[in-house]
Design an enzyme around this catalytic site. Structure first.
Site, PDB file in Angstrom:
ATOM      1  N   TYR A 151      33.161  71.089  23.656  1.00  0.00           N
ATOM      2  CA  TYR A 151      31.915  70.959  24.431  1.00  0.00           C
ATOM      3  C   TYR A 151      32.080  71.687  25.776  1.00  0.00           C
ATOM      4  O   TYR A 151      31.197  72.441  26.204  1.00  0.00           O
ATOM      5  CB  TYR A 151      31.612  69.471  24.626  1.00  0.00           C
ATOM      6  CG  TYR A 151      30.521  69.137  25.619  1.00  0.00           C
ATOM      7  CD1 TYR A 151      29.179  69.304  25.300  1.00  0.00           C
ATOM      8  CD2 TYR A 151      30.843  68.626  26.876  1.00  0.00           C
ATOM      9  CE1 TYR A 151      28.179  68.981  26.214  1.00  0.00           C
ATOM     10  CE2 TYR A 151      29.852  68.299  27.790  1.00  0.00           C
ATOM     11  CZ  TYR A 151      28.522  68.483  27.458  1.00  0.00           C
ATOM     12  OH  TYR A 151      27.543  68.153  28.365  1.00  0.00           O
ATOM     13  N   ALA A 195      29.557  56.047  29.335  1.00  0.00           N
ATOM     14  CA  ALA A 195      30.222  54.824  29.813  1.00  0.00           C
ATOM     15  C   ALA A 195      29.289  53.852  30.566  1.00  0.00           C
ATOM     16  O   ALA A 195      29.272  52.655  30.225  1.00  0.00           O
ATOM     17  CB  ALA A 195      31.421  55.194  30.670  1.00  0.00           C
TER      18      ALA A 195
HETATM   19  P1  NAD Z   1      20.266  64.554  25.891  1.00  0.00           P
HETATM   20  O1  NAD Z   1      21.106  64.618  24.660  1.00  0.00           O
HETATM   21  O2  NAD Z   1      19.546  63.288  26.198  1.00  0.00           O
HETATM   22  O3  NAD Z   1      19.202  65.745  25.898  1.00  0.00           O
HETATM   23  C1  NAD Z   1      19.418  66.940  25.246  1.00  0.00           C
HETATM   24  C2  NAD Z   1      18.181  67.232  24.411  1.00  0.00           C
HETATM   25  O4  NAD Z   1      18.346  68.489  23.739  1.00  0.00           O
HETATM   26  C3  NAD Z   1      17.943  66.181  23.309  1.00  0.00           C
HETATM   27  O5  NAD Z   1      16.685  65.552  23.478  1.00  0.00           O
HETATM   28  C4  NAD Z   1      18.016  66.983  22.032  1.00  0.00           C
HETATM   29  O6  NAD Z   1      17.088  66.548  21.011  1.00  0.00           O
HETATM   30  C5  NAD Z   1      17.671  68.375  22.520  1.00  0.00           C
HETATM   31  N1  NAD Z   1      18.152  69.370  21.555  1.00  0.00           N
HETATM   32  C6  NAD Z   1      19.382  69.434  20.980  1.00  0.00           C
HETATM   33  N2  NAD Z   1      19.415  70.438  20.101  1.00  0.00           N
HETATM   34  C7  NAD Z   1      18.185  71.019  20.121  1.00  0.00           C
HETATM   35  C8  NAD Z   1      17.604  72.092  19.421  1.00  0.00           C
HETATM   36  N3  NAD Z   1      18.310  72.779  18.502  1.00  0.00           N
HETATM   37  N4  NAD Z   1      16.326  72.430  19.670  1.00  0.00           N
HETATM   38  C9  NAD Z   1      15.588  71.731  20.582  1.00  0.00           C
HETATM   39  N5  NAD Z   1      16.084  70.691  21.285  1.00  0.00           N
HETATM   40  C10 NAD Z   1      17.373  70.347  21.052  1.00  0.00           C
HETATM   41  O7  NAD Z   1      21.235  64.966  27.087  1.00  0.00           O
HETATM   42  P2  NAD Z   1      21.031  64.824  28.661  1.00  0.00           P
HETATM   43  O8  NAD Z   1      21.947  63.763  29.125  1.00  0.00           O
HETATM   44  O9  NAD Z   1      19.602  64.767  29.013  1.00  0.00           O
HETATM   45  O10 NAD Z   1      21.658  66.203  29.146  1.00  0.00           O
HETATM   46  C11 NAD Z   1      20.877  67.356  29.409  1.00  0.00           C
HETATM   47  C12 NAD Z   1      21.797  68.542  29.679  1.00  0.00           C
HETATM   48  O11 NAD Z   1      22.693  68.241  30.762  1.00  0.00           O
HETATM   49  C13 NAD Z   1      22.680  68.920  28.490  1.00  0.00           C
HETATM   50  O12 NAD Z   1      22.794  70.316  28.444  1.00  0.00           O
HETATM   51  C14 NAD Z   1      24.017  68.332  28.838  1.00  0.00           C
HETATM   52  O13 NAD Z   1      25.076  69.018  28.223  1.00  0.00           O
HETATM   53  C15 NAD Z   1      24.034  68.466  30.348  1.00  0.00           C
HETATM   54  N6  NAD Z   1      24.909  67.473  30.972  1.00  0.00           N
HETATM   55  C16 NAD Z   1      24.561  66.168  30.973  1.00  0.00           C
HETATM   56  C17 NAD Z   1      25.407  65.239  31.558  1.00  0.00           C
HETATM   57  C18 NAD Z   1      25.053  63.780  31.584  1.00  0.00           C
HETATM   58  O14 NAD Z   1      25.835  62.996  32.140  1.00  0.00           O
HETATM   59  N7  NAD Z   1      23.939  63.348  31.037  1.00  0.00           N
HETATM   60  C19 NAD Z   1      26.620  65.644  32.142  1.00  0.00           C
HETATM   61  C20 NAD Z   1      26.950  66.990  32.094  1.00  0.00           C
HETATM   62  C21 NAD Z   1      26.081  67.899  31.535  1.00  0.00           C
END
Ligand code: NAD
Length: 326
Positions: A151, A195
């Site tokens: 990842y 977490a």
């Molecule tokens: P999340 O999983 O709730 O949201 C990601 C969304 O992307 C989901 O709703 C999913 O359905 C959508 N998705 C996945 N594959 C897809 C596709 N092929 N086509 C269309 N939509 C698709 O995650 P989040 O917590 O909201 O995170 C958002 C971003 O921030 C991500 O890129 C994640 O890697 C990054 N991020 C989040 C955190 C955190 O703590 N939440 C930390 C570091 C990075």
């Protein structure tokens, strides 16, 4: 003046659905896109397209104009139970990289000036995060690269992709490295929860004096950023002249055991911790906010406790309404 238009990719997810609400409050016309609608409340987007961003033809339909702002948050991701077991590595890398390749390409062809891209603290080298008291997550420590998960490697690849488009196509993409974002309306059950949500759920489900399971010895450290702070940092960075990559996180580092104690205190329960083996990630991680403070004159200000209070209240309600439904 015409209303400005914004595209949020991943608008059905945790951060994306909150971002849509914020952008609507700011007066934008918002298009959201995702595989699914938000799970916990109605989307506030003016237009919401359901579809797969791995599909290039669909991406062309989504980016049918020169949006004023584009936030690319879509990714195949989850908590430690999803990204550190190794079972989903191929999907995580293939799916997220394809989304980034597609969306960046169509945006560049539509003359979108720049996108916001959400990278992650998971891209930092694992060897700088072995000491739980002194993890090094300053932006400059990223190379030589050695993330602890596929990842993280995909995030690093995509950061470089966005920067390459800045160099070669004159785009102004902005990159943030998020550190553990949490808050209401995030995944709280099912294996993809992080977490803070998992601990809030376990504490809400436990009796007074009950026992909850914690992965590892609980001495691993982390910091957690409340969703509203994350959105403030995100929109500030997107509208600034600084391309990043820059940390968006909290510097209030706690051990997982301390996190459990905080949640138990908020819940007014006495909780016994049972430490069991489980996927853990690095030993210590904390945001380093010197660069964001210098470049944007901003850093998050609310305490971990205040964010946890709001999250616990929401998760407790989910647990109780699930029980009533069962
Ligand atoms: P999340 O999983 O709730 O949201 C990601 C969304 O992307 C989901 O709703 C999913 O359905 C959508 N998705 C996945 N594959 C897809 C596709 N092929 N086509 C269309 N939509 C698709 O995650 P989040 O917590 O909201 O995170 C958002 C971003 O921030 C991500 O890129 C994640 O890697 C990054 N991020 C989040 C955190 C955190 O703590 N939440 C930390 C570091 C990075």
């Amino acid at each position: 003046m015409a209303t400005k238009s914004v595209l949020v990719c991943g608008a059905g997810g945790f951060i994306g659905s909150h971002l849509v609400k914020r952008l609507k409050r700011e007066g934008f016309w918002v298009r959201g896109v995702d595989l699914k609608f938000p799970g916990f409340s109605e989307t506030e987007a003016d237009d919401f397209m359901i579809g797969d961003l791995r599909d290039q033809a669909f991406c062309r339909q989504v980016v049918d104009r020169r949006f004023d702002e584009v936030y690319q948050l879509a990714a195949d991701m989850g908590g430690a139970g999803y990204i550190f077991t190794g079972e989903h590595d191929a999907d995580v890398m293939h799916n997220s990289a394809t989304i980034n390749l597609n969306i960046l390409d169509v945006c560049q062809k539509r003359n979108v000036r720049g996108l916001f891209y959400s990278s992650s603290a998971c891209m930092y080298p694992a060897h700088n995060q072995e000491d739980p008291d002194n993890p090094n997550c300053s932006e400059g420590s990223a190379y030589p690269a050695a993330p602890d998960s596929e990842y993280g490697w995909e995030k690093l690849f995509s950061e470089r992709l966005y920067l390459a488009y800045n160099r070669n196509y004159g785009m102004r993409n902005r990159i943030a490295r998020y550190h553990n974002i949490f808050g209401p309306e995030g995944t709280w059950v099912g294996g993809k929860e992080k977490a803070p949500a998992a601990i809030c759920r376990k504490v809400a489900e436990a009796r007074f004096n009950g026992e909850i399971e914690i992965w590892g010895d609980g001495r691993q450290t982390r910091s957690f950023l409340y969703i509203d702070e994350c959105l403030e940092g995100t929109t500030r960075l997107t509208r600034s002249d600084f391309e990043g990559p820059v940390n968006i996180g909290s510097e209030e580092m706690v051990t997982i055991n301390q996190l459990v104690d905080l949640v138990a205190d908020i819940a007014g329960k006495k909780i016994i911790k049972k430490h069991i083996p489980g996927p853990l990630g690095v030993r210590g991680r904390n945001s380093d906010n010197r660069l964001i403070e210098k470049q944007l004159g901003w850093k998050p200000s609310s305490s971990l406790r205040s964010g946890l209070e709001k999250s616990y209240e929401w998760i407790e309600r989910q647990v109780h309404s699930n029980r009533r439904a069962a």
